[in-house]
Design an enzyme around this catalytic site. Structure first.
Site, PDB file in Angstrom:
ATOM      1  N   LEU A  43       0.869  -1.194   0.000  1.00  0.00           N
ATOM      2  CA  LEU A  43       0.000   0.000   0.000  1.00  0.00           C
ATOM      3  C   LEU A  43       0.889   1.221   0.000  1.00  0.00           C
ATOM      4  CD1 LEU A  43      -2.494  -0.566   2.956  1.00  0.00           C
ATOM      5  CD2 LEU A  43      -3.114  -0.517   0.534  1.00  0.00           C
ATOM      6  N   HIS A  44       0.712   2.125  -0.953  1.00  0.00           N
ATOM      7  CA  HIS A  44       1.514   3.355  -0.880  1.00  0.00           C
ATOM      8  C   HIS A  44       0.801   4.583  -1.420  1.00  0.00           C
ATOM      9  CE1 HIS A  44       2.291   2.421  -5.107  1.00  0.00           C
ATOM     10  NE2 HIS A  44       2.646   3.679  -5.259  1.00  0.00           N
TER      11      HIS A  44
END
Ligand code: UD1
Length: 354
Positions: free
Chosen positions: A201-202
Site C-alpha cells: 500500500l503506498h
C-alpha cells in the site's frame, strides 16, 4: 545515437533494466539520470544491483517533498545535465514526478522526447500520476505504448502518428526474473509452506486518510491466512502518525523486498492485495489473483480477464479477497517479453527520421 533516460522511482528502475540491456546490445550510447526521488537502499540501489543496471551517470539527489517542490527541483537540475550530455533524445518512463520533470526539461531545452508506457489512463484526475502521464503524452514526440488499450487512449486524444505499440517492458523483466528465481526457496517472515498473501500500500488516497487506512488495515488483519505487508516508507510513517499497528491480526509487516525476492514471494503466494500499478500486472503474469485497493486501474486487461478485482469500498476488502480462483487464461495482453528490443529499434528509427 545518444539517449538520455530519466528515472527516479522504484517502478522506473524495473522498466530501465531491460532498456539499459537492449541499448547496450544495440550499441546505443545511453546516459542514465537518477533524479533521487527514491533514495532508500531498498527503494533504489537494490534495484540497480539486483537487475544489473549500470550505475546512474548523474544523480540530482532531490529527495522527498511536496509535488511542486520535488518536480521543480528536478526540473532545475536537468538544465545543466542536458547541456552537459547533449543527447539526441530523452526517454522518460511511466507517470511519476520524475517523468514529468524529465518531460518539461526536454521540451524546454528542445531535445526530442520519447515516453515509455504511453497511453495509460486511470481517468482519475485526483491522481498525480494521471496528470503526469497525460501531460507527458501530449508533450512527447514519440509515444511508446504497452497495450492496444493504451494505443486507443492515445488515438482518442488525437495522438496517432506519434504513437507506436511496443508491448510492456515490465513483462520482459518479469519473465527473466521469474525463470531465475523459480527454484529458490523463498525466505520470508511468514511460513511459506502454508498459504499466505502479499500486500503493498503506498497511494496517498489509501495511506494519508486515517479512516481509509484504518479500514484497510482492519480488513487485512481479519483475513484467514497470513498477509505479508511489504511496507513503503510512506505507509510506515502514516501508520505511526495515526497510531495504527501494521502487524495486527494476520498481518506480518516487513520492509520492501528486492525485486527478485518480491517476484518469488508473489509466485508462492495465494494472492496479492495492492494499490500498485506494476504489482497488479506482475500478479496477473504470474497467474496469482490480485485484489486492488483502488476504484480504477490502468491495467484493465487484468480485470477483464478475471484475475484482478477492484475494491470500490475498503470496508468490503476482506470479502472481495475471499473469492473463487479465476478461470485459467492464455491471454498475453502485455506482449511477448521482448518489448525492450522493439523500443530501442523504434528509438533508432525515430532519430534516423530526425
Ligand atoms: C512514487 C510515484 C508513484 C509510484 C511510486 C512507486 C509520484 C507522484 N508518485 O510514489 O507513481 O507508484 O513512487 O513507489 O511520483 N520515501 C522514503 N524513502 C524513499 C522514497 C520515499 O522514505 O526512498 C518516503 C518519503 O516520506 C516521501 C514518501 O515516501 O515523502 C513518498 O515518496 P514519493 O516519491 O513522493 O512518492 P511515492 O509514494 O513513493
Amino acid at each position: 545515437m545518444k539517449i538520455l533516460s530519466v528515472v527516479g522511482a522504484r517502478p522506473q528502475f524495473v522498466k530501465l533494466a531491460p532498456i539499459a540491456h537492449a541499448m547496450a546490445e544495440a550499441g546505443v550510447e545511453h546516459v542514465i539520470v537518477h533524479t533521487g526521488q527514491h533514495y532508500d537502499h531498498a527503494m533504489s540501489d537494490s534495484f540497480f544491483e539486483e537487475l544489473g543496471i549500470p550505475a546512474p551517470d548523474e544523480n540530482l539527489t532531490v529527495g522527498s517533498g511536496t509535488h511542486g517542490r520535488q518536480t521543480g527541483a528536478m526540473l532545475a537540475g536537468m538544465d545543466e545535465v542536458l547541456e552537459r550530455h547533449r543527447p539526441d533524445g530523452v526517454l522518460v518512463y511511466g507517470d511519476t514526478n520524475s517523468t514529468l520533470a524529465g518531460t518539461l526539461s526536454a521540451v524546454k531545452m528542445h531535445v526530442p522526447l520519447a515516453h515509455l508506457e504511453a497511453g495509460l489512463r486511470s481517468f482519475n484526475r485526483r491522481m498525480p500520476e494521471e496528470h503526469n502521464r497525460v501531460l507527458t503524452d501530449h508533450a512527447a514526440d514519440l509515444c511508446l505504448a504497452p497495450t492496444e488499450v493504451a494505443m486507443a487512449h492515445l488515438a482518442a486524444e488525437g495522438i496517432t502518428d506519434r504513437a507506436v505499440l511496443v508491448g510492456d517492458v515490465m513483462t520482459d523483466v518479469l519473465h527473466q526474473v521469474r525463470d531465475r528465481v523459480a527454484d529458490l526457496e523463498p525466505s520470508l517472515p511468514v511460513d511459506t509452506t502454508q498459504p499466505y498473501r502479499v500486500a503493498t500500500l503506498h497511494r496517498a488516497d489509501n495511506t494519508d486518510d486515517e479512516q481509509q487506512l484504518r479500514t484497510i488495515l482492519d480488513n487485512l488483519a481479519s483475513l484467514d491466512v497470513p498477509t505479508l505487508l511489504l511496507a513503503h516508507p510512506r505507509l510506515r510513517a502514516k501508520a505511526a502518525e495515526f497510531g495504527l499497528d501494521l502487524s495486527a491480526g494476520s498481518v506480518v509487516a516487513a520492509d520492501p523486498l528486492p525485486y527478485p525476492q518480491l517476484v518469488r514471494a508473489v509466485m508462492g503466494s495465494a494472492g496479492v492485495i495492492t494499490d500498485s500499478g506494476g504489482l497488479q500486472k506482475e500478479a496477473f503474469l504470474l497467474r496469482v489473483p490480485c485484489t486492488t485497493v483502488r476504484t480504477e486501474t490502468e491495467w484493465v486487461e487484468t480485470v477483464e480477464l478475471g484475475w484482478n478485482v477492484l475494491v470500490t469500498d475498503p470496508a468490503t476488502l476482506a470479502r472481495d479477497v475471499d473469492r473463487p480462483q479465476p478461470a485459467p487464461t492464455e491471454a498475453t495482453p502485455y506482449g511477448d517479453g521482448h518489448a525492450a528490443t522493439r523500443v530501442v529499434q523504434e528509438l533508432q528509427r525515430w532519430r534516423e527520421r530526425g
